[in-house]
Design an enzyme around this catalytic site. Sequence first.
Site, mmCIF file in Angstrom:
data_model
loop_
_atom_site.group_PDB
_atom_site.id
_atom_site.type_symbol
_atom_site.label_atom_id
_atom_site.label_comp_id
_atom_site.label_asym_id
_atom_site.label_seq_id
_atom_site.Cartn_x
_atom_site.Cartn_y
_atom_site.Cartn_z
ATOM 1 N N CYS A 128 0.813 -1.219 0.000
ATOM 2 C CA CYS A 128 0.000 0.000 0.000
ATOM 3 C C CYS A 128 0.847 1.270 0.000
ATOM 4 O O CYS A 128 0.545 2.232 -0.727
ATOM 5 C CB CYS A 128 -0.938 0.001 1.196
ATOM 6 S SG CYS A 128 -0.148 -0.424 2.765
ATOM 7 N N HIS A 248 -3.023 6.315 4.687
ATOM 8 C CA HIS A 248 -1.600 6.484 4.986
ATOM 9 C C HIS A 248 -1.146 7.860 4.499
ATOM 10 O O HIS A 248 -1.609 8.356 3.473
ATOM 11 C CB HIS A 248 -0.757 5.441 4.246
ATOM 12 C CG HIS A 248 -0.901 4.044 4.765
ATOM 13 N ND1 HIS A 248 -1.566 3.722 5.926
ATOM 14 C CD2 HIS A 248 -0.445 2.858 4.258
ATOM 15 C CE1 HIS A 248 -1.506 2.405 6.114
ATOM 16 N NE2 HIS A 248 -0.835 1.867 5.110
#
Length: 343
Positions: A128, A248
Amino acid sequence: MTGYNVAILGATGAVGQEFLNLIEERKFPFKSLKLLASKRSAGKTIDFMGERYTVEEATENSFAGVDIALFAGGSASKTFAPAAVRAGAVVIDNSSAFRMDPEVPLIVPEVNPEAISSHKGIIANPNCTTIIMLMALKPLLAEARIKRIVVSTYQAVSGAGKEAMAELEEQSRAIALGEKPQAKILPSASLPKHYQIAFNVIPQVDVFLDNAYSKEEMKMVNETRKILGDDTLRVTATTVRVPIYRSHAEAVNIELDRELSVKRAHELLAAFPGVQVLDDPAQMEYPMPLCTAGLDDVFVGRVRQDESVEHGLNLWVVGDQIRKGAALNALQIAEYMISHKMI
């Protein structure tokens, strides 16, 4: 073909559930849907698009007749991906099992879609953090070569799964009530020691390797080189878990081989599919996890010259870990293959 037979392995987890959300949102052309999970989750029912599906225990015989197998990640990939390919399915895998296999393409559709055609049944979804960073860096490669990347991540607990998200909530509630929070998941459930994440940051994502970098940090190094096709690219990473549910954030510093102005960087980023620029220091406008959770695009702000090095830029990059960092990227690979008649 009017639709595809689709299987989701890990259907009850955070990424598996996001697969279902996205299939409905994006009107993905499925004809049939098979939901698979571990023995522990088998028998659960999931209501989806007016139908009730029963989750089945995944076995090596689960993929007969399946055209596209979306794997949500985890250790099961090593066992079941080869079985799915033998049954005739194309596997798009979210685990780390095949990412560095030279026979398996590692794909971000906006970055290196041409590599999909080399697949032999399995296509790997990158980590990711790597996906989110490369969405911001790829546009800049149109005008300059990147010589070095220094990245520090601020990673949401969603990257460690539903259990870590629940633990953040439980710890926060305990602290608010004046109770002692319990830590059982982070930095990794498999480790002998665990730390509180609520009101804390943990400078460890995944296990440490012999070079004192974490596995997550080396994923960013090696995956970035593979996706960009540049083994000489210098990359160093520090990955940190923060008390955020999802999305994130990454502070990315790059050294280029020529001058690239902030204005031109903004133009390149804004024109790139899947990227939005939110960068107005005068108005205190910049991307934050709070504002990007649940969204598909990667957001970039705080673009500025690095005054300590020639041809350097700093960027602040934020993206939803479960969406573009996992399920959305995998589904986009399938969509690309369908649109280019590769399935």
